[in-house]
Design a protein around this motif. Structure first.
Motif, mmCIF file in Angstrom:
data_model
loop_
_atom_site.group_PDB
_atom_site.id
_atom_site.type_symbol
_atom_site.label_atom_id
_atom_site.label_comp_id
_atom_site.label_asym_id
_atom_site.label_seq_id
_atom_site.Cartn_x
_atom_site.Cartn_y
_atom_site.Cartn_z
ATOM 1 N N MET A 1 0.832 -1.185 0.000
ATOM 2 C CA MET A 1 0.000 0.000 0.000
ATOM 3 C C MET A 1 0.875 1.246 0.000
ATOM 4 S SD MET A 1 -2.981 -0.685 2.788
ATOM 5 C CE MET A 1 -4.021 -2.079 2.707
ATOM 6 N N ASP A 2 0.386 2.253 -0.656
ATOM 7 C CA ASP A 2 1.084 3.534 -0.592
ATOM 8 C C ASP A 2 0.753 4.212 0.745
ATOM 9 O OD1 ASP A 2 -1.450 4.667 -0.825
ATOM 10 O OD2 ASP A 2 -1.248 4.976 -2.971
ATOM 11 N N ARG A 3 1.278 5.388 0.966
ATOM 12 C CA ARG A 3 1.102 6.061 2.262
ATOM 13 C C ARG A 3 -0.350 6.377 2.598
ATOM 14 N NH1 ARG A 3 5.436 9.726 4.442
ATOM 15 N NH2 ARG A 3 7.193 8.324 4.336
ATOM 16 N N GLU A 4 -1.162 6.675 1.608
ATOM 17 C CA GLU A 4 -2.544 7.058 1.859
ATOM 18 C C GLU A 4 -3.477 5.854 2.008
ATOM 19 O OE1 GLU A 4 -0.767 8.496 -0.833
ATOM 20 O OE2 GLU A 4 -0.175 10.108 0.505
ATOM 21 N N TRP A 20 -7.218 -2.260 14.945
ATOM 22 C CA TRP A 20 -6.176 -1.816 14.028
ATOM 23 C C TRP A 20 -4.795 -2.182 14.584
ATOM 24 C CZ3 TRP A 20 -6.509 -0.760 9.154
ATOM 25 C CH2 TRP A 20 -5.459 -0.137 8.507
ATOM 26 N N GLN A 21 -4.577 -1.956 15.864
ATOM 27 C CA GLN A 21 -3.306 -2.301 16.492
ATOM 28 C C GLN A 21 -3.089 -3.810 16.512
ATOM 29 O OE1 GLN A 21 -3.295 -0.383 20.305
ATOM 30 N NE2 GLN A 21 -2.994 1.645 19.419
ATOM 31 N N ARG A 22 -4.151 -4.541 16.755
ATOM 32 C CA ARG A 22 -4.063 -6.000 16.746
ATOM 33 C C ARG A 22 -3.673 -6.507 15.356
ATOM 34 N NH1 ARG A 22 -9.090 -7.422 18.695
ATOM 35 N NH2 ARG A 22 -8.297 -7.194 20.800
ATOM 36 N N TRP A 26 -0.309 -8.544 14.258
ATOM 37 C CA TRP A 26 -0.357 -9.805 13.522
ATOM 38 C C TRP A 26 0.507 -9.715 12.253
ATOM 39 C CZ3 TRP A 26 -1.924 -11.153 8.621
ATOM 40 C CH2 TRP A 26 -2.041 -12.511 8.376
ATOM 41 N N ALA A 27 0.406 -8.611 11.546
ATOM 42 C CA ALA A 27 1.212 -8.428 10.335
ATOM 43 C C ALA A 27 2.701 -8.422 10.675
ATOM 44 C CB ALA A 27 0.831 -7.125 9.631
ATOM 45 N N PHE A 28 3.061 -7.785 11.788
ATOM 46 C CA PHE A 28 4.454 -7.754 12.222
ATOM 47 C C PHE A 28 4.946 -9.168 12.526
ATOM 48 C CE2 PHE A 28 7.775 -7.400 15.422
ATOM 49 C CZ PHE A 28 8.651 -6.526 14.787
ATOM 50 N N ARG A 29 4.139 -9.936 13.225
ATOM 51 C CA ARG A 29 4.515 -11.316 13.563
ATOM 52 C C ARG A 29 4.707 -12.154 12.305
ATOM 53 N NH1 ARG A 29 6.430 -15.345 13.776
ATOM 54 N NH2 ARG A 29 5.899 -17.184 14.966
ATOM 55 N N GLN A 30 3.809 -12.055 11.386
ATOM 56 C CA GLN A 30 3.926 -12.812 10.142
ATOM 57 C C GLN A 30 5.164 -12.383 9.354
ATOM 58 O OE1 GLN A 30 1.929 -15.467 9.242
ATOM 59 N NE2 GLN A 30 1.161 -15.174 11.302
ATOM 60 N N ALA A 31 5.402 -11.081 9.306
ATOM 61 C CA ALA A 31 6.545 -10.556 8.549
ATOM 62 C C ALA A 31 7.874 -11.015 9.152
ATOM 63 C CB ALA A 31 6.489 -9.035 8.496
ATOM 64 N N THR A 32 7.965 -11.027 10.486
ATOM 65 C CA THR A 32 9.223 -11.482 11.097
ATOM 66 C C THR A 32 9.471 -12.949 10.767
ATOM 67 O OG1 THR A 32 8.141 -11.942 13.217
ATOM 68 C CG2 THR A 32 9.223 -9.803 12.971
ATOM 69 N N ARG A 55 7.333 -0.824 6.448
ATOM 70 C CA ARG A 55 6.102 -0.058 6.276
ATOM 71 C C ARG A 55 5.331 0.072 7.583
ATOM 72 N NH1 ARG A 55 5.541 -3.369 1.752
ATOM 73 N NH2 ARG A 55 3.717 -4.334 2.699
ATOM 74 N N LEU A 56 5.301 -1.004 8.365
ATOM 75 C CA LEU A 56 4.615 -0.938 9.654
ATOM 76 C C LEU A 56 5.283 0.063 10.586
ATOM 77 C CD1 LEU A 56 3.893 -4.709 10.272
ATOM 78 C CD2 LEU A 56 2.179 -2.907 10.104
ATOM 79 N N VAL A 57 6.591 0.017 10.651
ATOM 80 C CA VAL A 57 7.311 0.948 11.514
ATOM 81 C C VAL A 57 7.077 2.378 11.053
ATOM 82 C CG1 VAL A 57 9.628 1.720 12.178
ATOM 83 C CG2 VAL A 57 9.047 -0.716 12.267
ATOM 84 N N GLU A 58 7.143 2.602 9.757
ATOM 85 C CA GLU A 58 6.921 3.947 9.218
ATOM 86 C C GLU A 58 5.495 4.423 9.513
ATOM 87 O OE1 GLU A 58 6.427 5.938 4.850
ATOM 88 O OE2 GLU A 58 8.033 4.481 5.094
#
Length: 62
Positions: A1-4, A20-22, A26-32, A55-58
């Motif tokens: 996804m782009d920034r918007e 949203w945080q959950r 989950w996305a962070f866990r999968q990505a790691t 992207r998540l960190v940003e």
């Protein structure tokens, strides 16, 4: 996804901040998992994990 796109998506689904945080967690866990598991066997998947984390960190940074 782009920034918007995340904001547009979030508005469309009308999810709570907690959900949203959950989802981000989950996305962070999968990505790691992608980063380390596919490091040798599938560098493209590993790179996808790294880019997702970036992207998540940003997106989540204040």
């Amino acid at each position: 996804m782009d920034r918007e796109s995340p904001a547009v998506f979030r508005d469309a689904i009308k999810g709570s901040e907690l959900n949203w945080q959950r989802g981000a967690a989950w996305a962070f866990r999968q990505a790691t998992g992608l980063v380390w598991y596919y490091r040798q066997s599938n560098p493209t998947m590993s790179a996808l994990g790294r880019s997702t984390i970036s992207r998540l960190v940003e997106y989540l940074a204040p």
